[in-house]
Design an enzyme around this catalytic site. Structure first.
Site, PDB file in Angstrom:
ATOM      1  N   HIS A 160       0.852  -1.186   0.000  1.00 25.56           N
ATOM      2  CA  HIS A 160       0.000   0.000   0.000  1.00 25.56           C
ATOM      3  C   HIS A 160       0.888   1.236   0.000  1.00 25.56           C
ATOM      4  CE1 HIS A 160      -3.382   2.626   0.736  1.00 25.56           C
ATOM      5  NE2 HIS A 160      -2.582   3.291   1.548  1.00 25.56           N
ATOM      6  N   ASP A 178     -15.972   0.258   5.776  1.00 25.74           N
ATOM      7  CA  ASP A 178     -14.941   1.253   5.469  1.00 25.74           C
ATOM      8  C   ASP A 178     -15.402   2.157   4.328  1.00 25.74           C
ATOM      9  OD1 ASP A 178     -12.224   2.446   5.421  1.00 25.74           O
ATOM     10  OD2 ASP A 178     -12.273   1.576   3.419  1.00 25.74           O
ATOM     11  N   ARG A 185     -16.886  10.428   6.061  1.00 26.10           N
ATOM     12  CA  ARG A 185     -15.773  11.270   6.539  1.00 26.10           C
ATOM     13  C   ARG A 185     -15.450  12.346   5.519  1.00 26.10           C
ATOM     14  NH1 ARG A 185     -11.302   7.179   7.100  1.00 26.10           N
ATOM     15  NH2 ARG A 185     -10.008   9.035   7.387  1.00 26.10           N
ATOM     16  N   SER A 236      -8.732   2.543   8.040  1.00 30.19           N
ATOM     17  CA  SER A 236      -9.323   2.432   6.703  1.00 30.19           C
ATOM     18  C   SER A 236      -8.404   1.631   5.785  1.00 30.19           C
ATOM     19  CB  SER A 236      -9.560   3.839   6.138  1.00 30.19           C
ATOM     20  OG  SER A 236      -9.959   3.766   4.792  1.00 30.19           O
TER      21      SER A 236
END
Lengths: 431, 431
Positions: free
Chosen positions: A82, A161, A168, A183
Site C-alpha cells: 500500500h 470502510d 468522513r 481504513s
C-alpha cells in the site's frame, strides 16, 4: 448497548471496548446507526484520538463487515502493498510484475486519484480495454492462473470502510490518523493479506507533510498489523518532488514500461526494487533483502517482469499492443518544452504544485466522479540536486487545452526553485 | 461558502465568522445542509468551544430562522424568565401571576419534563382542559386581553433550534455550554423578549452540577443578551434538594396554589418573590428590588395573584373549579407516609434521586413522548438543616402502582442523609 453512549464515551475521551466498537460498526453497516450518529462519533474520534488497541478493533470490525478474501488455497503467504499516495507514484505498475515474475503470486486492489494525488486504476485505464472491476471470484481465479492481479476495490470487501470513508469525506473527518490507518488496514485484511509492505509518503506532495506525522501513521499501521496477527513493514519515502520523471496517466504507464525494460528514471527504478525486495522477503520467496533485490533485478534483465505486465494487461482485457508499443498510448495535442529560465542547482520541484497543475490539465480530479484525460501531464527532466544550465529543457507540458496553457506554464514554473550553490539530492527513503 | 469548510474550521479550533454561522444555520434549517454535517459540526463545537461572539451570532441566527414575535404593541418591555430546570421547580406557576397582578403583562413559552427534571407544561396539564398549544396569534391576543399567558413553545419560532436540539439529543452533543446557552437564548429572543431573568439551577438535581459550570453558563447567557441588545439578569439558585416540598405534577400545582393563597413552603415562596421582583424591575414596573418584592407580596395578600392564576387557567380552557378546590386535582390511590428511621439533622435530600424516583412513579418521562401520571409524586416534609426525630413523618409517597412500592420506598430513603451534628440549611440563591 446504545450508539449514543458510545458517542458520549468517545466525546469524553474514554477508551472504547472491542464490544462497543463492533456494535457501532455493525449497526452503522446495517444502517441501524444513522449517518448523523456516525458523523458525531467520527468527529469525536478525530479530536480525542484512539489507542492502538481501539484502532485495531476498529480495523478488524471494518474488515469483517463484509466478505473476507481467503487466498490460502492460492498462495501460502499473500503479500500486499500500500502506498499512501503521491505525485508520479506508478510504483505498483512495476513492483507487481517484479514480484510475480519471481514466483510470488500477487493480487492488489487499488484506488482512483483524488485531488493532487494520482490513482493506480486511472493509470492502468490509459490502456484501452483494461478492466478494473473484477469480481472477487475473477480476482482469485486470475491470481491462481496468471499470478498477478491489479483491480479496483471490491464492494463486498469492508463495506463499513467504504461507507465510513464516504461520510468522513463530507464531514471534515478525513484527517484523523487512527481513521486513516484503520481504513487502509481494514481493506488490506479484508483482501486476504497475510503480510503487507506499507510505503508511507512524506513531504509536500503527500498527505503526511512531516516525517513525524508519517512516522506516527506508519507506526500505528505496524501496531495494528501486529495486533491483528499480520506481518507489516513500513517504509517512509520522499514525496517532496514527484517520483520518477512522469506525472500523468499515460505518461506514467510509458515510464513504468520503460522501467520494466531496464530503462526508466534511476530514482523510480531504485524505489521499485526496494519495495519489491521487501515483498519478496515477506512472502518467504527470498531469505533476505539483498538476494530479493538481486532476484527482482534479474526479472527485468530477463524480460520476465515485462512479460508479467503483459500477462496482467491481457488477463484483464487490455489491448497488449499498447504495452508493446507505448507510443500508441493516448498522446496530448500540445507538447511544450519549458526551458530553465536561469542556471543553478535545482533546489525544489514542489510535488504538490505539480500535482495540482496536473489536475488543472485534466490528468486528475478536483472532485469524485470527474472525468479525466489520460493523455495529459508533465515530464520533469531534472531531479532536485542536479545542475541545470539556462535554456536546458526543464520540463515538458503535455496538454489538450490551449486556453489554459499560460496558466499551466505559470503553475509549473512556480513549482521549481533554483539555488546558486550545490544542493543535496533528496533521499529516496527516510527510514 | 461550503458547509464542510465551516466544519473543518471549527474542527481546527478557528473562530467562525457571523457569515459562516448564518450560512450554516440557514442551510441546516432549509435541509440543504444534511444532519450528518450538522452532527459533526456540533461535536466539533462541543469539543473546541465557541467564543461569546460566535455564540451570540449562533443565537441570533437561530432566533431569526423562523418568525420572531413582536410584542411591542402589547407591552413596552416584554420580560421573560427561564429556569434551567430541576426537581420541584414550579416557580413559573407562581411568578407569572405575581408579575401580571402587578400590572406587567407576561407571556411565557415553557417545555415538558425529561428525565429527572420536571416540566411546567406537564404541571399545568394536571388541570383538566388546560391548553398548551396556543398559536402565536392566540398568544398575543391573550397577552393583550388577560395580561398572562403560559403555553408551549410555538413551532414557528426558532425552528433551527428545534431541529438542532433534536439532533444534539441523539448525537451526544447536548452538554455544550455554548449550544445550551444559544438554544435557550434563541427561543427567548424569537419569543419577543426585551428583558430576561435567568434562573440557573446548580446542584445534584440540576443540569449544572457545580457552581463553576452554572456561573459559566449564566455568564455566557448574560454576554449573549448584552451583545444582542437585551437586558439579562441571571440568578444562581440551589437545586441540591428539591424546591419547596412537593415533587410531581398535581402535587406541585396544589403547592403553587397554596403559595398564591399566602401559604406554601417558606423557601419556595421566597424564591418566587425574588424572581418576580427581578422581572418587575426589568419591566420598569418598580424602581428597585425592595419595592418590587413589596408589590409582589401585596398581590398575594390582596388575592390579586390568585385571581390572575384563575384568569390564566380560564383563558386557556382549563377547568377553574380545580383551581378553586385543589382537592379535585388528580389524586394517587396509594398514599404512604415514610417516617424518619433515626433522629438527627437532615444533611441531604438528593434532588436527583428524588427526581429519578418520581420518573419511576410515572410522574416524569424516561424518554420523549412517554405518557405521564399527573397524580403521583412525593411530598418531602423537611428541608436540609432541620432537626428530625425518629418516627416523625419524613416524606409521603403518592403512587398508583403497588408492585413498585418497595422499590420506590427504597429509592426515596436512599435520597436522604442524616447527621449527628447540626447542619447549615442550604442557601436559596448563590449569587
Amino acid at each position: 448497548m446504545r450508539a449514543i453512549d458510545i458517542i458520549v464515551a468517545k466525546r469524553d475521551g474514554r477508551e472504547l471496548t472491542r464490544e462497543e466498537i463492533e456494535f457501532f460498526i455493525r449497526g452503522f453497516t446495517l444502517g441501524e446507526i444513522p449517518d448523523y450518529q456516525a458523523a458525531a462519533w467520527a468527529m469525536a474520534v478525530l479530536l480525542n484520538g484512539m489507542t492502538p488497541r481501539e484502532t485495531t478493533d476498529l480495523t478488524l470490525a471494518m474488515a469483517h463487515s463484509g466478505a473476507v478474501l481467503d487466498l490460502s488455497d492460492v498462495v501460502d503467504i499473500a503479500v500486499d502493498k500500500h502506498s499512501s499516495g503521491g505525485v508520479g507514484d506508478k510504483t505498483t505498475l512495476v513492483v507487481l510484475p517484479l514480484v510475480a515474475a519471481c514466483g510470488l503470486p500477487v493480487g492488489k486492489m487499488s484506488g482512483r486519484g483524488l485531488g493532487f494525488s494520482g490513482g493506480t486504476l486511472d493509470k492502468m485505464e490509459s490502456i484501452p480495454g483494461y478492466r478494473c472491476d473484477l469480481t472477487t471470484d475473477e480476482f482469485k481465479r486470475q491470481l491462481k492462473k496468471v499470478g498477478i492481479v491489479l483491480t479496483g476495490q471490491s464492494l463486498d470487501l469492508a463495506p463499513a470502510d467504504g461507507k465510513l470513508y464516504a461520510l468522513r469525506d463530507v464531514t471534515g473527518t478525513v484527517q484523523s490518523v487512527p481513521l486513516i490507518a484503520s481504513s487502509i488496514m481494514s481493506k488490506k485484511i479484508a483482501g486476504g493479506a497475510h503480510a503487507i509492505v506499507l510505503d508511507v509518503k512524506v513531504g509536500l506532495g503527500a498527505f503526511m507533510q512531516t516525517l513525524d506525522e508519517a512516522r506516527t501513521l506508519a507506526g500505528l499501521m505496524v501496531d495494528i498489523g501486529n495486533l491483528a496477527g499480520r506481518k507489516v513493514v513500513a517504509l517512509l519515502s520522499d514525496m517532496n518532488q514527484p517520483l520518477g520523471h512522469a506525472v500523468g496517466n499515460a505518461l506514467e504507464v510509458r515510464e513504468a514500461i520503460d522501467t520494466l525494460h531496464g530503462g526508466g528514471p534511476a530514482d523510480f527504478r531504485e524505489h521499485c526494487l526496494q519495495v519489491a525486495a521487501h515483498m519478496l522477503v515477506q512472502g518467504r520467496c527470498c531469505p533476505d533483502l539483498e538476494s530479493a533485490r538481486y532476484a527482482a533485478e534479474a526479472t527485468i534483465a530477463s524480460g520476465a517482469a515485462f512479460e508479467k505486465f503483459r500477462a496482467l494487461v491481457r488477463a484483464q482485457g487490455g489491448d497488449v499492443s499498447y504495452v508493446d508499443d507505448p507510443d500508441r498510448l493516448p498522446r496530448a495535442s500540445i507538447i511544450e518544452v519549458i526551458p530553465a529560465l536561469r542556471s543553478g542547482w535545482l533546489a525544489e520541484v514542489n510535488a504538490r504544485t505539480i500535482g495540482e497543475a496536473a489536475v488543472s490539465l485534466g490528468a486528475g480530479r478536483a472532485k469524485k466522479g470527474d472525468p479525466i484525460d489520460h493523455a495529459v501531464g508533465f515530464v520533469i527532466h531534472k531531479k532536485v540536486g542536479e545542475r541545470v544550465e539556462q535554456g536546458e529543457p526543464l520540463l515538458t507540458i503535455h496538454a489538450n487545452d490551449r486556453g489554459k496553457q499560460a496558466e499551466i506554464r505559470r503553475m509549473a514554473q512556480s513549482a521549481v526553485e533554483f539555488s546558486e550553490s550545490p544542493v543535496r539530492p533528496l533521499p529516496l527513503f527516510y527510514e
